[in-house]
Write an enzyme that holds these catalytic residues in place. Structure first.
Site, PDB file in Angstrom:
ATOM      1  N   TRP A 104     -26.984 -16.376  23.066  1.00 15.74           N
ATOM      2  CA  TRP A 104     -26.359 -16.802  21.711  1.00 15.74           C
ATOM      3  C   TRP A 104     -25.023 -18.156  21.715  1.00 15.74           C
ATOM      4  CZ3 TRP A 104     -28.651 -14.350  17.621  1.00 15.74           C
ATOM      5  CH2 TRP A 104     -28.739 -14.419  17.077  1.00 15.74           C
ATOM      6  N   ASP A 105     -24.051 -18.040  20.779  1.00 15.08           N
ATOM      7  CA  ASP A 105     -23.300 -19.356  20.684  1.00 15.08           C
ATOM      8  C   ASP A 105     -22.155 -19.163  21.967  1.00 15.08           C
ATOM      9  OD1 ASP A 105     -22.356 -17.896  18.702  1.00 15.08           O
ATOM     10  OD2 ASP A 105     -21.946 -19.720  17.376  1.00 15.08           O
ATOM     11  N   TRP A 106     -22.203 -17.774  22.803  1.00 14.47           N
ATOM     12  CA  TRP A 106     -21.641 -16.890  23.450  1.00 14.47           C
ATOM     13  C   TRP A 106     -22.204 -15.918  24.530  1.00 14.47           C
ATOM     14  CZ3 TRP A 106     -23.179 -12.393  22.841  1.00 14.47           C
ATOM     15  CH2 TRP A 106     -23.485 -12.270  22.146  1.00 14.47           C
ATOM     16  N   ASN A 140     -26.421 -10.055   9.796  1.00 14.87           N
ATOM     17  CA  ASN A 140     -25.254 -10.298   9.812  1.00 14.87           C
ATOM     18  C   ASN A 140     -26.250 -11.881   9.715  1.00 14.87           C
ATOM     19  OD1 ASN A 140     -22.839 -11.779  11.231  1.00 14.87           O
ATOM     20  ND2 ASN A 140     -24.394 -12.397  12.068  1.00 14.87           N
ATOM     21  N   GLU A 141     -24.953 -12.282   8.274  1.00 13.20           N
ATOM     22  CA  GLU A 141     -25.952 -13.729   7.817  1.00 13.20           C
ATOM     23  C   GLU A 141     -27.185 -14.214   7.351  1.00 13.20           C
ATOM     24  OE1 GLU A 141     -23.758 -16.268  10.696  1.00 13.20           O
ATOM     25  OE2 GLU A 141     -21.747 -15.852  10.192  1.00 13.20           O
ATOM     26  N   GLU A 157     -15.586 -12.317   9.748  1.00 16.27           N
ATOM     27  CA  GLU A 157     -15.430 -12.997  10.463  1.00 16.27           C
ATOM     28  C   GLU A 157     -14.475 -13.805  10.197  1.00 16.27           C
ATOM     29  OE1 GLU A 157     -19.897 -14.436  11.997  1.00 16.27           O
ATOM     30  OE2 GLU A 157     -19.876 -11.901  11.809  1.00 16.27           O
TER      31      GLU A 157
HETATM   32  C1  BMA Z   1     -20.500 -16.005  13.303  1.00 16.54           C
HETATM   33  C2  BMA Z   1     -21.546 -14.594  14.278  1.00 16.54           C
HETATM   34  C3  BMA Z   1     -22.161 -14.977  15.727  1.00 16.54           C
HETATM   35  C4  BMA Z   1     -21.733 -16.684  15.800  1.00 16.54           C
HETATM   36  C5  BMA Z   1     -20.232 -16.195  15.394  1.00 16.54           C
HETATM   37  C6  BMA Z   1     -19.653 -17.394  16.015  1.00 16.54           C
HETATM   38  O1  BMA Z   1     -21.475 -15.834  12.209  1.00 16.54           O
HETATM   39  O2  BMA Z   1     -22.176 -13.982  13.026  1.00 16.54           O
HETATM   40  O3  BMA Z   1     -23.329 -15.316  14.893  1.00 16.54           O
HETATM   41  O4  BMA Z   1     -21.052 -16.119  17.161  1.00 16.54           O
HETATM   42  O5  BMA Z   1     -20.458 -17.328  14.381  1.00 16.54           O
HETATM   43  O6  BMA Z   1     -20.289 -19.049  16.078  1.00 16.54           O
END
Ligand code: BMA
Length: 821
Positions: free
Chosen positions: A178-180, A429-430, A521
Site C-alpha cells: 500500500w502507499d505505506w 473505503n473510497e 481522512e
Molecule cells: C487514503 C486511504 C489510503 C491511503 C491514504 C494515503 O485515501 O484510504 O488508501 O493510504 O489515502 O494516500
C-alpha cells in the site's frame, strides 16, 4: 428458570505443536520450521533465521518466493473422546487460501481471511493420534487465476499494490502493498484452531441487540445455530451474574433463537471524556456449548438531518452529540504475529493519551480479534468500522465471491454486535471514487457502478436484517446514500477525505478553504525518528534520497514532497537528523492547522479523524505513531490540539485580524480566562490582555480579535487559558508568518532531571531566549506529560513521565531539540 447452567467442557484447543514446510517451492531447498499459532509464516521463518529481517533495508522483494510457494502446516493431537460423536473443527482467521485435511481426509477449504470456518469431521476423527494438515495455496497465484477466470477486467490499485489482483481475494488488501505498506503477502492462522464436540446442534453466532427507553434497556440475545436433530433444549444467558433461560425447540437445519431481559437503571457506556465505560460479562449457553462476550449498554445514532448548508454528519451517543476526535487504524504490524494484545494496547492507549475518542478501522486492513474491541470499549474509543474493501474495483458480479462477502458481513456484524465501542458500519473505503480512477471503469461506468452497487447492497442488507443498532454508512467518503458525488471536495454533506494538501502539494493554509461535515481522512507525512531509521539502515543509507529511504517510502514522490514542504515553511536543515525532526514538525503544523480550524467549525464539522494512527513497518508515512509505537512529534501536538477544551487563533487576512475562538467538547459548559501575549524573537514578552468567556458544549464561540499590528512584525501570538477552578488549562501559539520568515535566535536550553519528594521523575527545562517546538528525548520510550512546545525565558517548564513504554529498539540518550533559525 434454571439456576445452574454449565458451559461446555467439550472444546479442545489445537494451537500447539504446529510445524510448517514448503511444498512446490519457488526455491529449490525444502524448508521446515516450527509454526506458532496464532501466527504467520514469515515470522516463523524469521524466528528460525531462514530469512533475513523483512524490514531491513531492501530485503522485501527477495522474500517473494514465500508467497509464490505452497506450504504445508501440520500438527498431531491425541483424541480421547468418542469419534462417533459429531465434532467440528473451527478455524478463525486463516489467511487465506487453504485446504484442510485430517488423517489424509479433506475436511474443508478456506477462502477468506475474514471468515470463521467450522468443518464437520465426519469419520475423519480417530481415537488416539490424529494428524491435522493445512495446505496453504499461493495467494498470489490464486489471485491471478481468479482474475483470469473472470469475464472482464476488474482493475486493482496498481500504484499502491506491488502484488497484482488481490482484489479477487478476501484478504487484507494492504497485504499486497500500500502507499505505506511493505508487500509481503503474509499467510498463517491468526485466530485459533479448536476441536468442538457438538451434540444436537452447532452454535455459530451470537447477536446482541439493545433497545433503550427512559430508565431501562431491553437486551436481546439471538443465537444462530445449525441443528442436526429435532430437540427441546435450554437456552440460557448469564449477564453479569443474572441468569435467564428458556426452553427452545430446534429442528434440523439452520435456525435462531432469542432470549430477552430488561436492565432497569442501566449504567450506560460513554465515549471517553463523556462518562464511564461499564462493561458486563455475558455468556450464552445451549446444549453444552457457549459464547462469551464483554458487552456495554449505549444508544448510537448517526445524525444526518438537513440543515442550511446541506446535511449534518454527527454521532449521537445516549442522546448526546459528540465531536469525534481521532485517527485511522491500519493493521498493527505487517507481520501479523507481532500484533500482540500488548503491542495493540500500547497503540490504543497512545490514542487516548492524545485525547482521541474515535478510531476508524480502515477498509484495506482487517477485522480485528475480539480482544481488540474489548480494549476499545474499555478505553472509551468509539470505532468507525469499514467493511474490508478499499480503493479497488471488486468482482461482485461473481456469485461465489459475493456469497463469501455475505457470510463475512453476517459473521462480523454478529460477532461485534455487543461491543459498545462499535459506532458505525461503513461499506468500504473510497470505492465510489475508485470507479473514476481506471481506464476500464471510466469507459464503462455503468457496468462498474452496477457491480459496486451489488456489493454495497449486500452489506447494507446485512446490517438492516441483523439490526444490531449500529448505523450503516455506504462508503467513506460518501456525500450520502445514492449520491455518487465527490466526497473529496464536497463539504456540504457526508464524510469527507480531504487530500489536496498532501496529494496536490497545496499549502497547509489550504485546509482552511473547506468546512467538512466530518473529515474522516486527511494527513501529512513525516519520517520516523532517527532511532527507527537506524533500525533498518546502514549509516550510508541515512540520506533522504538514498535508495533504501526510497524503499521505506511507498507513496511515489513522498520524500521529495516532505523535503519541498519543509523548504516552504522552514529554513533548510543542516543535517539528516534535523531533516527528520523538521519533517515531524511540518506534519504537526499541517495537522494542527486542519484540526484546529475544523474543531472551531463545530457544529458544522462534527469529527476529525486524521490519516493515520499507526505504522505496519518502519516507513516514512502519515502516521503519528511510528513503527514500534513511539510518538512522532505530531502525537504530542495532537495531545494539545485534541484537548477537549481548546482555544485557537485563526487568520482573517482580509481584515488584517487574528480571531480567537474557543471550543468545549466536555459535557459541561466552562468559563475560561484567556491571557494573550506577543512574544518577540529576542525574548520581549508583551501582554495583549485577558478575556473571560463562557464556552458552551454545542458550538464554538468567538472570544476576541487582535490586529496584526498589535502582535507586531517580529512576534508570535502566545496564549494560555484556565478554567475558574483550575481544572482545565492549556496554551497555544499562532504564527502570523511562516517560521522561516522570522529570525530565530539561538537559545541555550538547560534540562535538569530530578526525583521529586514523592519519588516521581521531573524534568525542568529553562531557556535564555524563546525556543520553539522544544522537544526532550525525541523518539524515546518515555512518554512525557508534554513535549514539542514553546519555551520562554523566565518561564521554566516541568515535565513529568506520562508512561514508560517498552520497545524493541535500543534505548536513546535524552537530548533537547528545538527549531533552528
Ligand atoms: C487514503 C486511504 C489510503 C491511503 C491514504 C494515503 O485515501 O484510504 O488508501 O493510504 O489515502 O494516500
Amino acid at each position: 428458570m434454571i439456576t445452574q447452567v454449565s458451559p461446555l467442557t467439550t472444546e479442545q484447543p489445537l494451537n500447539e505443536g504446529w510445524s510448517i514446510s514448503s511444498l512446490a517451492s519457488a526455491q529449490d531447498a525444502r524448508v521446515s520450521v516450527p509454526f506458532p499459532i496464532p501466527g504467520d509464516l514469515h515470522s516463523a521463518l524469521l524466528a528460525e533465521e531462514i530469512i533475513a529481517d523483512p524490514y531491513w533495508r531492501d530485503t522485501e522483494t527477495s522474500l517473494d518466493w514465500i508467497h509464490e510457494s505452497e506450504w504445508r502446516a501440520e500438527t498431531r493431537f491425541t483424541f480421547d473422546g468418542d469419534p462417533a460423536d459429531p465434532h467440528v473443527l473451527t478455524f478463525t482467521h486463516v489467511d487465506c487460501q487453504a485446504i484442510v485435511s485430517l488423517n489424509e481426509v479433506e475436511i474443508g477449504r478456506c477462502e477468506s481471511q475474514f471468515l470463521r470456518y467450522d468443518f464437520p469431521l465426519g469419520s475423519a476423527l480417530k481415537k488416539g493420534e490424529n494428524r491435522l494438515v493445512v495446505r496453504f495455496l499461493s495467494n498470489s497465484r490464486a489471485a491471478l487465476s481468479a482474475c483470469k477466470a473472470f469475464p472482464f477486467a476488474v482493475p486493482y490499485i496498481f500504484w499502491n499494490c506491488r502484488l497484482p489482483h488481490y482484489n479477487f481475494l478476501r484478504k487484507a488488501q494492504c497485504h499486497a502493498g500500500w502507499d505505506w505498506n511493505i508487500a509481503l503477502s503474509p499467510l498463517g492462522i491468526y485466530g485459533g484452531v479448536t476441536l468442538r464436540r457438538i451434540n444436537k446442534l452447532r452454535l455459530d453466532d451470537l447477536l446482541v441487540r439493545q433497545h433503550h427507553e427512559e430508565g431501562r434497556v431491553l437486551v436481546d440475545m439471538t443465537i444462530h445455530y445449525e441443528a442436526f436433530e429435532p430437540a427441546e433444549l435450554t437456552l440460557a444467558a448469564n449477564f453479569d451474574g443474572r441468569v435467564v433461560s428458556d426452553l427452545v425447540t430446534v429442528w434440523p437445519g439452520k435456525g435462531y433463537a432469542s432470549l430477552q431481559f430488561e436492565v432497569t437503571k442501566p449504567r450506560l457506556w460513554w465515549p471517553r471524556g463523556q462518562g464511564e465505560q461499564p462493561l458486563y460479562d455475558l455468556t450464552v449457553m445451549i446444549d453444552g456449548l457457549s459464547i462469551s462476550r464483554r458487552v456495554g449498554l449505549r444508544k448510537v445514532e448517526l445524525v444526518t438531518d438537513q440543515d442550511s448548508v446541506g446535511k449534518r454528519f454527527a454521532f449521537r451517543i445516549n442522546g448526546r452529540e459528540i465531536f469525534a476526535r481521532g485517527a485511522n487504524w491500519i493493521p498493527a504490524d505487517a507481520l501479523p504475529s507481532r500484533a500482540t494484545p500488548e503491542a495493540v494496547r500500547d497503540l490504543l492507549t497512545s490514542a487516548v493519551e492524545a485525547n482521541m475518542n474515535m478510531i476508524r478501522i480502515w477498509g484495506g486492513g482487517q477485522y480485528e480479534e475480539d480482544w481488540f474491541y474489548e480494549l476499545c470499549s474499555e478505553l472509551g474509543l468509539m470505532v468507525w468500522h469499514d467493511f474490508m474493501f478499499a480503493c479497488n474495483l471488486y468482482p461482485a458480479a461473481d456469485h461465489h465471491w459475493l456469497d463469501l462477502v455475505r457470510r463475512e458481513a453476517r459473521q462480523q456484524v454478529r460477532r461485534l454486535s455487543g461491543y459498545p465501542c462499535m459506532t458505525l458500519w461503513c461499506g468500504d473505503n473510497e470505492l465510489v471514487g475508485a470507479i473514476n480512477w481506471f481506464e476500464e471503469s471510466k469507459r464503462d461506468r455503468d457496468r462498474y457502478l452496477a457491480m459496486y452497487e451489488r456489493l454495497n447492497f449486500v452489506l447494507e442488507e446485512c446490517l438492516l436484517e441483523e439490526a444490531p443498532g449500529i448505523p450503516f454508512w455506504p462508503s467513506s467518503p460518501s456525500v450520502g446514500p445514492f449520491n455518487f458525488g465527490d466526497g473529496w471536495h464536497d463539504d456540504t454533506a457526508g464524510d469527507m477525505h480531504f487530500w489536496d494538501v498532501w496529494h496536490s502539494a497545496k499549502d497547509f493554509e489550504h485546509y482552511r478553504t473547506v468546512s467538512p461535515r466530518f473529515c474522516s481522512e486527511f494527513g501529512f507525512q513525516s519520517f520516523p525518528s532517527m532511532r527507527v531509521i537506524e533500525s533498518f539502515t546502514e549509516p550510508e543509507d541515512r540520506n533522504v534520497s538514498s535508495p533504501v529511504m526510497d524503499v521505506h517510502q511507498r507513496n511515489e514522490g513522498g520524500n521529495s514532497r516532505i523535503v519541498e514542504t519543509i523548504a516552504r515553511y522552514f529554513r533548510f536543515p543542516d543535517s539528516f537528523a534535523e531533516m527528520v525532526y523538521l519533517s515531524q514538525i511540518g506534519q504537526g503544523l499541517a495537522m494542527k492547522t486542519a484540526i484546529e480550524f475544523w474543531r472551531i467549525n463545530k457544529p458544522r464539522t462534527m469529527g476529525t479523524l486524521y490519516w493515520q494512527l499507526n505504522d505496519t513497518w518502519p516507513v516514512a508515512s502519515w502516521s503519528s505513531l511510528e513503527y514500534g509505537g513511539g510518538w512522532k512529534l505530531v502525537h504530542y501536538l495532537a495531545r494539545r490540539f485534541n484537548a477537549p477544551v481548546l482555544v485557537s487563533a485563526q487568520p482573517a487576512p482580509d481584515e488584517g485580524l487574528v480571531i480567537i475562538h474557543a471550543v468545549n467538547d466536555t459535557p459541561e459548559p466552562v468559563a475560561l480566562t484567556i491571557r494573550f501575549e506577543a512574544v518577540g524573537m529576542s525574548g520581549a514578552i508583551r501582554s495583549l490582555g485577558e478575556f473571560v468567556i463562557d464556552v458552551p458544549t454545542d458550538r464554538s464561540v468567538e472570544v476576541a480579535s487582535l490586529t496584526l499590528e498589535e502582535i507586531g512584525a517580529d512576534a508570535i501570538l502566545h496564549f494560555s487559558w484556565r478554567s475558574a477552578n483550575g481544572a482545565i488549562t492549556g496554551e497555544n501559539d499562532y504564527w502570523p508568518k511562516r517560521p522561516k520568515d522570522y529570525r530565530l535566535e539561538t537559545p541555550v536550553i538547560e534540562a535538569t532531571e530530578r526525583t521529586t519528594a514523592n519519588g516521581d521523575t521531573e524534568i525542568e527545562l529553562r531557556t535564555d531566549k524563546p525556543a520553539f517546538f522544544v522537544t526532550y528525548h525525541h523518539g524515546g520510550d518515555r512518554l512525557y506529560s508534554d513535549n514539542c512546545f514553546t519555551l520562554l525565558p523566565g518561564r521554566p517548564r516541568h515535565l513529568t513521565i506520562l508512561r514508560q513504554r517498552r520497545s524493541h529498539l535500543p534505548p536513546i540518550t535524552a537530548e533537547v531539540d528545538y527549531l533552528k533559525g
